[in-house]
Design a protein around this motif. Structure first.
Motif: not given
Length: 433
Positions: A151-160
């Motif tokens: 989930g954390l890495i997925g949220m980094s997609g949101n950060l992008v």
């Protein structure tokens, strides 16, 4: 032993470097899917102008995307259990990349809607596949942490999305931005086809009797009868949707139109949500891995904190001060990690051959709540002349419903999980080493 997931089960996969590489490939697909899913969150105002639509029509983009996503969860869970991760991820990549590219070229509202639906269909195939990949490559005791890190890495997609895509959109315009982002889908497609394996040798799932409709009914029925599956679904339902609604569509308009921030400042606050999500996810994963009984308190505590801060910002006379908005975004960042706790209830309640189906049921919860709230906010904004206080108050109704179901199912799930724990310990004692 403080955690049911800390029991080393017979046949547990060994983990290791190769497991990290395989799981990392799956998570990279989820990362790309998240960037596509959340891209409308920073382009809502642009989309309203491009397609000449009002708030209700704008919310339909995300509602349709989530409707498809939620509706696909159980079918995708069945497909993952039946086909394996690699095939389902490959299909998902093709669909969400085609949807993103089509959205880039869309000039009419109906065509754009169809593209978002296609994107939602592909997106629906990613997270359940990643969860299954983790359960097939890592020992069960790593489950909570592996799920939170995914989930954390997925949220980094949101950060992008919030940091990069918004700037690219303002610089290069609609079509180059969305079409260029579709290259990420092509890249992960090549990597998955070339390298991804469903499980390590000797650790494949046990054979399952598959008899058409009978298999489907049995998988869904057996998963649903487990109180842990239903509890997981309601935890996901209750915790995820406030942040999802805020990030996916309505956060930027709320901060700009109701709170008077610039688009740049509003984008920075959306980034705070994402960063908080990533930090809290690591903490929740570590805590639950060590103390399994912390699952329900973490979920209910996050719901309570969200309700209090959300209500305080809405009740603030005039515009809320910047510090209050920052606190709101920090608390919203905990919603995603708290929703992952739902999978930690369903995972020990179901055998390996039913993990995909159970995860699909759980994942359907939060996206159903998100879809409902997106629609409610859009309709209420149109009816009240963009009164965000009234529109955003709809969040409290779904939170109350979800909390009532969590409290109802919690004891049943705990009792059933203790029974399964005793059985697994007995099995472990009798397995030759």
């Amino acid at each position: 032993m403080s955690s049911t997931s800390a029991v080393r089960l017979p046949g547990d996969p060994p983990g290791g470097r190769r497991a990290v590489l395989m799981w990392g490939l799956g998570v990279s697909v989820y990362f790309v899917a998240i960037t596509y899913r959340t891209s409308l969150g920073v382009a809502g105002i642009n989309a309203a102008e491009r397609f000449d639509i009002n708030a209700s029509a704008l919310s339909t983009f995300s509602i349709l995307q989530l409707l498809v996503y939620a509706g696909m969860q159980i079918p995708v869970g069945l497909l993952v259990d039946r086909w394996g991760t690699r095939k389902v991820l490959t299909l998902g990549i093709v669909l969400f990349t085609a949807g993103q590219f089509g959205f880039a070229l869309s000039e009419s509202y109906p065509v754009a809607l169809a593209c978002r639906a296609l994107l939602g269909c592909g997106d629906a195939m990613t997270f359940i596949s990643v969860l299954r990949l983790g359960s097939r490559w890592f020992p069960a005791k790593r489950g909570p942490l592996i799920g939170q890190v995914a989930g954390l890495i997925g949220m980094s997609g949101n950060l992008v999305t919030t940091l990069l895509l918004a700037r690219v959109l303002n610089t290069f315009g609609w079509t180059p931005t969305f079409a260029g982002s579709a290259a990420g889908g092509l890249l992960v497609l090549v990597l998955v086809l070339a390298f991804l394996k469903d499980h390590p040798e000797g650790h494949g799932p046990p054979p399952v009797r598959r008899t058409g409709g009978g298999y489907v009914r049995r998988q869904i029925g057996d998963a649903w009868r487990e109180p842990g599956t239903r509890l997981g679904m309601w935890v996901h339902f209750t915790t995820q949707f406030p942040a999802m609604v805020f990030l996916l569509l309505w956060g930027l308009p709320f901060l700009v139109r109701a709170q008077g921030l610039t688009v740049a400042d509003a984008g920075a606050l959306l980034t705070v949500v994402v960063l908080s999500n990533m930090a809290v996810g690591l903490v929740y994963g570590q805590v639950i891995a060590r103390h399994h009984r912390a699952r329900a308190p973490i979920a209910l505590g996050t719901v309570a904190a969200t309700a209090v801060v959300w209500g305080a910002v809405l009740a603030w006379p005039g515009r809320a001060p910047l510090w209050a908005l920052v606190v709101l975004c920090v608390v919203l960042g905990a919603c995603g990690p708290a929703s992952m706790v739902g999978f930690d209830f369903a995972r020990p309640a179901n055998p390996p051959e039913r993990q995909g189906t159970a995860s699909g049921i759980v994942n359907m919860g939060g996206f159903t709540a998100s879809m409902t709230t997106l629609l409610a906010v859009g309709v209420l904004l149109d009816l009240t002349g963009d009164n965000f206080r009234i529109a955003f108050a709809s969040v409290f109704l779904l939170q109350a419903l979800g909390v009532s179901q969590i409290l109802r199912l919690r004891r049943q799930a705990d009792r059933r999980e203790r029974e399964r724990l005793v059985a697994s310990r007995v099995e472990a004692v009798h397995v030759p080493v």
